[in-house]
Write an enzyme that holds these catalytic residues in place. Structure first.
Site, short mmCIF file in Angstrom:
data_model
loop_
_atom_site.label_atom_id
_atom_site.label_comp_id
_atom_site.label_asym_id
_atom_site.label_seq_id
_atom_site.Cartn_x
_atom_site.Cartn_y
_atom_site.Cartn_z
N TYR A 1 0.70 -1.06 -0.12
CA TYR A 1 0.03 0.19 0.06
C TYR A 1 0.90 1.16 0.07
CZ TYR A 1 -3.82 -3.27 1.30
OH TYR A 1 -4.72 -4.33 1.03
N ASN B 1 -12.50 -0.99 -5.10
CA ASN B 1 -12.38 -1.08 -6.29
C ASN B 1 -13.52 -2.04 -7.02
OD1 ASN B 1 -11.40 -2.13 -8.88
ND2 ASN B 1 -9.82 -3.70 -8.08
N CYS C 1 -6.44 -5.41 -7.59
CA CYS C 1 -6.28 -4.97 -6.10
C CYS C 1 -5.65 -6.12 -5.17
CB CYS C 1 -7.64 -4.34 -5.38
SG CYS C 1 -8.67 -5.66 -5.66
N HIS C 2 -5.77 -7.42 -5.64
CA HIS C 2 -5.42 -8.63 -4.96
C HIS C 2 -3.73 -8.55 -4.77
CE1 HIS C 2 -5.56 -10.06 -8.78
NE2 HIS C 2 -4.45 -10.72 -8.62
N GLU D 1 -0.75 -17.12 -9.49
CA GLU D 1 0.06 -16.06 -10.19
C GLU D 1 1.51 -16.41 -9.97
OE1 GLU D 1 -0.91 -11.96 -10.03
OE2 GLU D 1 -3.03 -12.16 -10.84
#
Length: 181
Positions: A117, A140, A148-149, A175
């Site tokens: 952040y 979001n 946003c993850h 990912e």
């Protein structure tokens, strides 16, 4: 590398106004689809996706899917099957200027990487606004496609996610940004 339509800004309208022409009624709706974490809600206005979220049990105003929502769902399912890292369906982000600035920055985080952040706050020129970045992240409207993850705590912890930290953990694991679940 994850890129949202080359440059996220191309698909974001400058204003929050409708995309319909003066005097025309804008076509609006939503549809729900299955996805790995339950049911996915995809909302649209005109020819743009305006909302993607995990659906609650009884979402109001949902109807049949159309070509636009079907395409968004197809791309999201390709993402879950690891055949897609970028999305090219049209979106419109509605929020404050600050929120839109944060969401544009999220679109720059590559697939398989994370940012804190604090890093997002610095990247948008507001280095002390990391809590406000967290709030914008929470608001979001287009989950997964506006990633946003991929935003984590400064210490590497998985803090906050609209659909729960477990979902965030699974997305980052899928990912390759997390080595262990």
């Amino acid at each position: 590398q994850f890129v949202f339509v080359g440059n996220c800004r191309r698909r974001i309208r400058r204003g929050d106004g409708p995309s319909a022409k003066e005097g025309e009624e804008m076509r609006r709706g939503a549809a729900v689809y299955p996805f790995p974490f339950g049911t996915l809600y995809i909302g649209y206005e005109g020819d743009e996706i305006v909302r993607i979220k995990k659906a609650k049990e009884a979402e109001e105003g949902t109807g049949e899917g159309n070509r636009l929502t079907d395409e968004a769902h197809r791309q999201i399912m390709e993402y879950f099957s690891k055949r897609r890292r970028e999305f090219d369906f049209p979106i419109r982000l509605c929020g404050t200027e600050f929120q839109k600035k944060v969401w544009r920055e999220l679109c720059k985080i590559p697939y398989g990487e994370t940012r804190s952040y604090k890093e997002i706050a610095a990247a948008i020129g507001k280095p002390l606004a990391y809590r406000a970045v967290g709030m914008a992240n929470h608001k979001n409207p287009i989950l997964i496609a506006v990633p946003c993850h991929r935003v984590i705590g400064a210490d590497g912890s998985l803090v906050g996610y609209a659909d729960g930290v477990e979902v965030k953990r699974e997305l980052l694991f899928m990912e390759g940004a997390l080595k262990d679940r």
